[in-house]
Design a protein around this motif. Structure first.
Motif, PDB file in Angstrom:
ATOM      1  N   TYR A 293       0.841  -1.202   0.000  1.00  0.00           N
ATOM      2  CA  TYR A 293       0.000   0.000   0.000  1.00  0.00           C
ATOM      3  C   TYR A 293       0.876   1.252   0.000  1.00  0.00           C
ATOM      4  N   ASP A 294       1.973   1.204   0.733  1.00  0.00           N
ATOM      5  CA  ASP A 294       2.881   2.344   0.795  1.00  0.00           C
ATOM      6  C   ASP A 294       3.477   2.644  -0.580  1.00  0.00           C
ATOM      7  N   LEU A 295       3.695   1.608  -1.382  1.00  0.00           N
ATOM      8  CA  LEU A 295       4.249   1.793  -2.722  1.00  0.00           C
ATOM      9  C   LEU A 295       3.195   2.281  -3.716  1.00  0.00           C
ATOM     10  N   ASP A 296       2.000   1.735  -3.608  1.00  0.00           N
ATOM     11  CA  ASP A 296       0.942   2.056  -4.567  1.00  0.00           C
ATOM     12  C   ASP A 296      -0.418   1.839  -3.889  1.00  0.00           C
ATOM     13  N   LYS A 297      -1.172   2.923  -3.741  1.00  0.00           N
ATOM     14  CA  LYS A 297      -2.454   2.840  -3.030  1.00  0.00           C
ATOM     15  C   LYS A 297      -3.473   1.942  -3.729  1.00  0.00           C
ATOM     16  N   SER A 298      -3.290   1.679  -5.009  1.00  0.00           N
ATOM     17  CA  SER A 298      -4.256   0.844  -5.722  1.00  0.00           C
ATOM     18  C   SER A 298      -4.266  -0.591  -5.198  1.00  0.00           C
ATOM     19  N   TRP A 299      -3.203  -0.995  -4.497  1.00  0.00           N
ATOM     20  CA  TRP A 299      -3.190  -2.328  -3.897  1.00  0.00           C
ATOM     21  C   TRP A 299      -4.330  -2.493  -2.891  1.00  0.00           C
ATOM     22  N   PHE A 300      -4.790  -1.384  -2.319  1.00  0.00           N
ATOM     23  CA  PHE A 300      -5.889  -1.453  -1.352  1.00  0.00           C
ATOM     24  C   PHE A 300      -7.103  -2.139  -1.967  1.00  0.00           C
ATOM     25  N   TYR A 301      -7.425  -1.795  -3.204  1.00  0.00           N
ATOM     26  CA  TYR A 301      -8.613  -2.346  -3.857  1.00  0.00           C
ATOM     27  C   TYR A 301      -8.398  -3.797  -4.273  1.00  0.00           C
ATOM     28  N   THR A 302      -7.145  -4.204  -4.395  1.00  0.00           N
ATOM     29  CA  THR A 302      -6.841  -5.599  -4.690  1.00  0.00           C
ATOM     30  C   THR A 302      -7.064  -6.481  -3.468  1.00  0.00           C
ATOM     31  N   PHE A 303      -6.665  -5.966  -2.313  1.00  0.00           N
ATOM     32  CA  PHE A 303      -6.703  -6.778  -1.098  1.00  0.00           C
ATOM     33  C   PHE A 303      -8.028  -6.694  -0.351  1.00  0.00           C
ATOM     34  N   VAL A 304      -8.604  -5.505  -0.246  1.00  0.00           N
ATOM     35  CA  VAL A 304      -9.747  -5.286   0.644  1.00  0.00           C
ATOM     36  C   VAL A 304     -11.047  -5.384  -0.144  1.00  0.00           C
ATOM     37  N   PRO A 305     -11.935  -6.324   0.196  1.00  0.00           N
ATOM     38  CA  PRO A 305     -13.233  -6.419  -0.497  1.00  0.00           C
ATOM     39  C   PRO A 305     -14.065  -5.162  -0.297  1.00  0.00           C
ATOM     40  N   GLY A 306     -14.855  -4.814  -1.307  1.00  0.00           N
ATOM     41  CA  GLY A 306     -15.649  -3.592  -1.232  1.00  0.00           C
ATOM     42  C   GLY A 306     -16.621  -3.580  -0.067  1.00  0.00           C
ATOM     43  N   GLY A 307     -17.244  -4.734   0.228  1.00  0.00           N
ATOM     44  CA  GLY A 307     -18.184  -4.791   1.339  1.00  0.00           C
ATOM     45  C   GLY A 307     -17.522  -4.553   2.673  1.00  0.00           C
ATOM     46  N   LEU A 308     -16.297  -5.000   2.813  1.00  0.00           N
ATOM     47  CA  LEU A 308     -15.568  -4.782   4.055  1.00  0.00           C
ATOM     48  C   LEU A 308     -15.111  -3.337   4.172  1.00  0.00           C
ATOM     49  N   ALA A 309     -14.695  -2.748   3.062  1.00  0.00           N
ATOM     50  CA  ALA A 309     -14.244  -1.350   3.088  1.00  0.00           C
ATOM     51  C   ALA A 309     -15.388  -0.415   3.469  1.00  0.00           C
ATOM     52  N   ASP A 310     -16.575  -0.629   2.886  1.00  0.00           N
ATOM     53  CA  ASP A 310     -17.769   0.147   3.231  1.00  0.00           C
ATOM     54  C   ASP A 310     -17.512   1.658   3.193  1.00  0.00           C
ATOM     55  N   GLY A 311     -16.890   2.117   2.110  1.00  0.00           N
ATOM     56  CA  GLY A 311     -16.615   3.546   1.974  1.00  0.00           C
ATOM     57  C   GLY A 311     -15.312   4.001   2.595  1.00  0.00           C
ATOM     58  N   ARG A 312     -14.661   3.139   3.356  1.00  0.00           N
ATOM     59  CA  ARG A 312     -13.379   3.490   3.985  1.00  0.00           C
ATOM     60  C   ARG A 312     -12.267   3.162   3.001  1.00  0.00           C
ATOM     61  N   THR A 313     -12.013   4.100   2.109  1.00  0.00           N
ATOM     62  CA  THR A 313     -11.058   3.927   1.025  1.00  0.00           C
ATOM     63  C   THR A 313     -10.011   5.032   1.081  1.00  0.00           C
ATOM     64  N   PRO A 314      -8.930   4.911   0.308  1.00  0.00           N
ATOM     65  CA  PRO A 314      -7.902   5.963   0.315  1.00  0.00           C
ATOM     66  C   PRO A 314      -8.420   7.337  -0.067  1.00  0.00           C
ATOM     67  N   GLU A 315      -9.527   7.394  -0.815  1.00  0.00           N
ATOM     68  CA  GLU A 315     -10.073   8.689  -1.234  1.00  0.00           C
ATOM     69  C   GLU A 315     -10.945   9.325  -0.150  1.00  0.00           C
ATOM     70  N   ALA A 316     -11.309   8.603   0.877  1.00  0.00           N
ATOM     71  CA  ALA A 316     -12.186   9.129   1.930  1.00  0.00           C
ATOM     72  C   ALA A 316     -11.474  10.199   2.740  1.00  0.00           C
ATOM     73  N   SER A 317     -12.251  11.149   3.253  1.00  0.00           N
ATOM     74  CA  SER A 317     -11.682  12.226   4.053  1.00  0.00           C
ATOM     75  C   SER A 317     -11.324  11.723   5.448  1.00  0.00           C
ATOM     76  N   VAL A 318     -10.459  12.482   6.110  1.00  0.00           N
ATOM     77  CA  VAL A 318     -10.071  12.137   7.477  1.00  0.00           C
ATOM     78  C   VAL A 318     -11.287  12.159   8.396  1.00  0.00           C
ATOM     79  N   ASP A 319     -12.144  13.152   8.222  1.00  0.00           N
ATOM     80  CA  ASP A 319     -13.339  13.254   9.075  1.00  0.00           C
ATOM     81  C   ASP A 319     -14.243  12.051   8.905  1.00  0.00           C
ATOM     82  N   TYR A 320     -14.423  11.608   7.664  1.00  0.00           N
ATOM     83  CA  TYR A 320     -15.283  10.439   7.446  1.00  0.00           C
ATOM     84  C   TYR A 320     -14.670   9.189   8.073  1.00  0.00           C
ATOM     85  N   LEU A 321     -13.376   8.986   7.855  1.00  0.00           N
ATOM     86  CA  LEU A 321     -12.723   7.810   8.420  1.00  0.00           C
ATOM     87  C   LEU A 321     -12.792   7.820   9.950  1.00  0.00           C
TER      88      LEU A 321
END
Length: 252
Positions: free
Chosen positions: A50-78
């Protein structure tokens, strides 16, 4: 049921808790090492990628588990997902806990059952769970919320992740019996190590039930990060004390 000693169900359960499971854990050092190393390696690699490339997040973390908690989310939302109700409201925590228990039990059963294929599938499944956790944690840490996420995860994750590692160890016991049977036949090695393997799986089941209760009812109702850390790691210490100290008299 068919081959159990002729004693009451209550006596069998009591002996399993006080002697059978703790002794099986202490006899399973190499298998437990495989389980926990698989998880830790996955966490490290998930965070590093993830530190090398944030797109790895979408490879590893299922969308249902992320539930909007993605690299693009704001600090306040997280932050709000950690303290303001997260995946569901308090009224929905019961059904959420049931879903989590079902999901985690499926993972544990697969991890255990596939271990007979020379341990490798159990290692891979546990490693993949570590990848998810590593990428998830690194995303929050990058936003300055690593400490808060650690508390959020600890209240149930110490028990839950340990349960998956122990299920992996149960599968590893079966795989090691096939791969390294020693001075006996593989069938006999499976028979001998299978007893401890099943006890490890029963332990993982107990721990997953506990983790589901903690995740469904306490993680969002306990709002202090420090309290979450104390509860999660305190329960983890209780598991360790039980498994290392119980049943030693009979073993000796």
């Amino acid at each position: 049921v068919v081959y159990a000693p002729q004693e009451s169900l209550r006596g069998l359960f009591s002996r399993l808790i006080t002697h059978g499971i703790p002794q099986a854990v202490r006899r399973s050092g190499p298998a437990l090492l495989i389980g926990f190393v698989a998880m830790l390696l996955g966490i490290w690699l998930g965070a590093a990628l993830y530190d090398l490339d944030k797109s790895w997040f979408y490879t590893f973390v299922p969308g249902g588990l992320a539930d909007g908690r993605t690299p693009e989310a704001s600090v306040d939302y997280l932050r709000s997902t950690l303290f303001d109700g997260g995946p569901g409201s308090h009224d929905e925590l019961g059904s959420f806990a049931t879903f989590l228990f079902s999901h985690n039990t499926q993972v544990a059963i697969l991890t255990f059952a596939l271990g007979i294929f020379l341990t490798l599938p159990s290692f891979v499944l546990t490693f993949y769970n570590g990848l998810i956790l590593g990428a998830f944690w690194k995303m929050f840490a990058e936003k300055g919320l690593g400490y808060e996420l650690t508390g959020w995860l600890s209240i149930h994750g110490v028990t839950e992740m340990a349960a998956i590692c122990i299920a992996c160890a149960g599968g590893a016991q079966l795989g090691l019996a096939v791969l390294l049977p020693g001075q006996v036949s593989r069938r006999e090695a499976l028979r001998q190590r299978g007893r401890d393997a099943v006890k490890l799986m029963i332990l993982a089941g107990f721990m997953l039930i506990s983790a589901a209760i903690l995740e469904g009812f306490f993680r969002q109702t306990v709002q202090s990060t420090e309290a979450r850390l104390v509860i999660g790691w305190g329960i983890g210490l209780a598991w360790v004390l039980w498994l290392t100290l119980s049943g030693r008299e009979a073993q000796a």
